[in-house]
Write an enzyme that holds these catalytic residues in place. Structure first.
Site, PDB file in Angstrom:
ATOM      1  N   THR A  47      -8.074  -4.244   1.622  1.00  0.00           N
ATOM      2  CA  THR A  47      -7.406  -4.638   2.843  1.00  0.00           C
ATOM      3  C   THR A  47      -8.412  -4.957   3.934  1.00  0.00           C
ATOM      4  OG1 THR A  47      -5.756  -3.035   2.191  1.00  0.00           O
ATOM      5  CG2 THR A  47      -5.597  -3.878   4.424  1.00  0.00           C
ATOM      6  N   ARG A 100       5.136  -5.434  -6.209  1.00  0.00           N
ATOM      7  CA  ARG A 100       4.882  -4.214  -5.454  1.00  0.00           C
ATOM      8  C   ARG A 100       4.463  -4.578  -4.027  1.00  0.00           C
ATOM      9  NH1 ARG A 100      -0.093  -2.254  -2.805  1.00  0.00           N
ATOM     10  NH2 ARG A 100      -0.019   0.022  -2.728  1.00  0.00           N
ATOM     11  N   ILE A 101       5.112  -3.936  -3.079  1.00  0.00           N
ATOM     12  CA  ILE A 101       4.794  -4.155  -1.671  1.00  0.00           C
ATOM     13  C   ILE A 101       4.109  -2.895  -1.171  1.00  0.00           C
ATOM     14  CG2 ILE A 101       5.801  -4.542   0.620  1.00  0.00           C
ATOM     15  CD1 ILE A 101       8.082  -6.078  -0.803  1.00  0.00           C
ATOM     16  N   GLY A 102       2.980  -3.057  -0.522  1.00  0.00           N
ATOM     17  CA  GLY A 102       2.218  -1.903  -0.057  1.00  0.00           C
ATOM     18  C   GLY A 102       2.432  -1.644   1.417  1.00  0.00           C
ATOM     19  N   ASP A 103       1.463  -0.983   2.021  1.00  0.00           N
ATOM     20  CA  ASP A 103       1.623  -0.600   3.419  1.00  0.00           C
ATOM     21  C   ASP A 103       1.268  -1.717   4.388  1.00  0.00           C
ATOM     22  OD1 ASP A 103      -1.149   0.009   2.402  1.00  0.00           O
ATOM     23  OD2 ASP A 103      -1.438   0.210   4.562  1.00  0.00           O
ATOM     24  N   GLY A 122      -6.202   1.784   2.560  1.00  0.00           N
ATOM     25  CA  GLY A 122      -6.377   2.890   1.623  1.00  0.00           C
ATOM     26  C   GLY A 122      -5.220   2.958   0.668  1.00  0.00           C
ATOM     27  N   GLU A 123      -4.830   4.168   0.299  1.00  0.00           N
ATOM     28  CA  GLU A 123      -3.760   4.322  -0.682  1.00  0.00           C
ATOM     29  C   GLU A 123      -2.424   4.016   0.000  1.00  0.00           C
ATOM     30  OE1 GLU A 123      -4.732   8.215  -2.403  1.00  0.00           O
ATOM     31  OE2 GLU A 123      -5.813   7.093  -3.944  1.00  0.00           O
ATOM     32  N   GLY A 124      -1.906   2.876  -0.364  1.00  0.00           N
ATOM     33  CA  GLY A 124      -0.724   2.354   0.323  1.00  0.00           C
ATOM     34  C   GLY A 124       0.444   3.305   0.359  1.00  0.00           C
TER      35      GLY A 124
END
Lengths: 308, 304
Positions: B174, B202-205, B225-227
């Site tokens: 990101t 997949r949709i992340g943050d 980072g980890e979404g």
């Protein structure tokens, strides 16, 4: 609101409330209960979720849903569902069966098909979800060249009505929040979105912290104008006010609705770990229902009906 | 107090064995982007214009994963997503599942303009979107899966893990930028090529307002980072909520969320306040970042 528009929805609310109460009494977890109740609402054509979902500008259905578990803060969300009967169940499976939280469109549909033999993953032709009222609404919205947020009346009037049980405002989103006798919390929300919305438009419902949120303090499901709810991170803010400012559930929820969102854009339902329930809204009405262990239960639409 | 401030990031979770040349390249890119933002701020561009400008630059460079250089899904395709938020009025826009637009952050910016028209979405707006798509000519057609890369799994012994992948394989995915301009207006933007080997769809943050991106009158925040941990922790919103509801300072709020809102997750974030402060925090192994303030402070870093 004419009785023929009001009564089926009130009856549905009563029915869903009872299903939820029975499930809680039977010892089902709050997560299971919210899914169960929302599935019932999705299957009912009088609400803007599942069958009865409003249509996009292309005349198609794109449903979205979200579920969250208070204790673990595990959550699941989907958008762009068009052939699965119960979007909320897909959301729950995303939460339980994938390392992810949120799946959209083709990916979400493909995942649902892979899970086809799991409970509740029934797929249907997308025409299943489309009702004549919604075809009419879309026609009128296009004629007025607007995205219609009040879908409870086919004719786009200023008068607002909502159409979702358990706290759903004008947009017609359905939702359910539950706390069990041990203080475990869960929230679930499901919707068809906005009439005449752009294909691919995602609202607040599947956004954790906007339309749906649960932690160890409370569970919240919001409804209304998606963009306003996203901007104000409505569901998260109720919990944040409780956590960071020490407000009660009721004060936090009222604050968010009255101070953080513009008039006529939002409503929510919320329960706390200690068994309180509140359902504030700044629209003309909001179809809602609640019940507590001590036997109180209410089904209401307008502001002057007490339901807290 | 006061004055403009800017921070950029190129992702959290960095391989501790990253070769020095790569580290230098990254620092140079971060410096270049900071300078781009600084010139823009000095020419009085508004915060939201500056974050868009800077993130476009980060998207266009293949070094960080977003736009060019995006990570691949399990099917070997690329899906990018981005969001942008303007503090005044909290106007925001987000896009996901982008495969052929060169600069997702600019598409997200267009969504802001459309949504700002209240809920009036007309043919004109849709036309605008189409024009934008055409103007952003396709560099790579990410819809075509890159063959032989359907599975990006790798086996390493006892690796540091990030997002379920060994850190030597994982590419911090990101980029982001936060800015407060000389009028005290904050803005934030985040863009990503997503998670390597993620499920299609997949949709992340990064495109989720309140999770990966947030801006209001008080601050602007961009996370990486980890979404899933960032979403669960509504990280970006919580920095602002702590300032607003608990009256923490920017740095205190940043430290609080990194320490207490991530549980087992690994993430980092950059933030600015309307008062001209800049802050960052991360609990991952490293985060590519840079920050600068009007009084001449400038810093680029990777490790603690």
């Amino acid at each position: 609101m004419p009785p023929e528009r009001r009564e089926p929805r009130e009856a549905a609310l009563r029915h869903c409330l009872q299903i939820g109460v029975d499930a809680i009494k039977a010892g089902r977890s709050p997560l299971d209960v919210v899914e169960l109740v929302v599935r019932e609402l999705e299957d009912n054509p009088h609400f803007n979720a599942g069958k009865g979902s409003v249509l996009t500008s292309n005349g198609t259905v794109e449903m979205e849903a979200c579920i969250m578990d208070g204790n673990t803060k595990k959550c699941g969300a989907v958008s762009g569902i068009s052939t699965v009967k119960n979007a909320i169940s897909v959301a729950k499976l995303v939460m339980e069966k994938t390392p992810h939280i949120y799946l959209g469109f083709d990916g979400a549909e493909a995942f649902a098909r892979e899970q086809a033999f799991s409970d509740g993953m029934e797929t249907v032709d997308s025409s299943h979800f489309i009702t004549p009222e919604n075809i009419e609404r879309l026609k009128q919205a296009k004629a007025a060249n607007r995205v219609q947020i009040d879908y409870t009346q086919p004719i786009p009037k200023a008068e607002e009505e909502t159409s979702l049980p358990n706290g759903d405002s004008q947009i017609g989103t359905v939702g359910c929040v539950v706390v069990d006798g041990y203080g475990n919390l869960a929230a679930a929300t499901s919707t068809g979105g906005l009439v005449n919305k752009m294909v691919g438009r995602i609202g607040d419902t599947p956004i954790i912290g906007a339309g749906t949120y649960a932690n160890s303090l409370c569970a919240v499901s919001a409804t209304g104008k998606g963009e306003a709810i996203i901007r104000a991170t409505v569901a998260r803010d109720v919990a944040a006010l409780m956590e960071y400012k020490g407000l009660s559930l009721k004060d936090a929820a009222t604050y968010v609705i009255e101070e953080c969102t513009p008039e006529r854009t939002a409503g929510l339902i919320a329960v706390s770990a200690t068994g309180e329930v509140t359902m504030p809204f700044n629209t003309v009405g909001m179809f809602r229902a609640c019940a507590t262990e001590d036997g109180d239960s209410e089904v209401a639409i307008w502001h002057d009906e007490p339901c807290d | 107090m006061g004055g403009w401030a800017i921070a950029v990031h190129g992702g959290a979770g960095v391989d501790p064995n990253l070769p020095n040349e790569r580290q230098e390249e990254a620092k140079q890119l971060l410096t270049r982007c900071l300078n781009l933002g600084i010139s823009a701020l000095r020419s009085s561009l508004s915060a939201i214009d500056v974050v868009e400008l800077v993130v476009r630059e980060l998207e266009s460079d293949p070094l960080f994963n977003s736009g060019r250089g995006s990570a691949l899904t399990e099917k070997g395709t690329v899906e990018m997503e981005a969001s942008i938020m303007d503090g005044p009025g909290r106007r925001c826009g987000a896009v996901s599942g982008i495969t052929t637009v060169k600069n997702p952050v600019s598409l997200a910016r267009l969504v802001v303009e459309m949504v700002d028209n209240d809920f009036f979405i007309t043919e004109d707006n849709i036309g605008m979107l189409k024009l934008a798509k055409e103007a952003n000519s396709i560099l790579f057609d990410y819809r075509i899966p890159t063959s032989g890369l359907e599975s990006c799994a790798a086996v390493v012994e006892k690796p540091i893990q990030m997002n379920g992948l060994p850190i030597s394989v994982y590419a911090p995915e990101t980029v982001g930028c936060v800015v407060v301009d000389s009028q005290g207006r904050c803005a934030a933007a985040t863009s990503t090529g997503g998670l390597m080997n993620k499920m299609v769809g997949r949709i992340g943050d990064s495109p989720l307002i309140g999770a990966g991106t947030y801006a209001c009158d008080l601050c602007g925040v961009s996370c990486t980072g980890e979404g899933e941990a960032i979403i669960r922790g509504t990280l970006a919103r919580d920095v602002a909520a702590l300032m607003e509801y608990k009256e923490l300072s920017l740095q205190e709020a940043v430290d609080y969320v990194i320490k207490r809102r991530l549980d087992d997750g690994k993430a980092g974030l950059i933030a600015v306040s309307s008062k001209g402060e800049v802050a960052y925090g991360f609990n991952s192994v490293g985060m590519f970042r840079g920050c600068a303030t009007e009084d001449g402070f400038m810093e680029v870093g990777i490790w603690e």
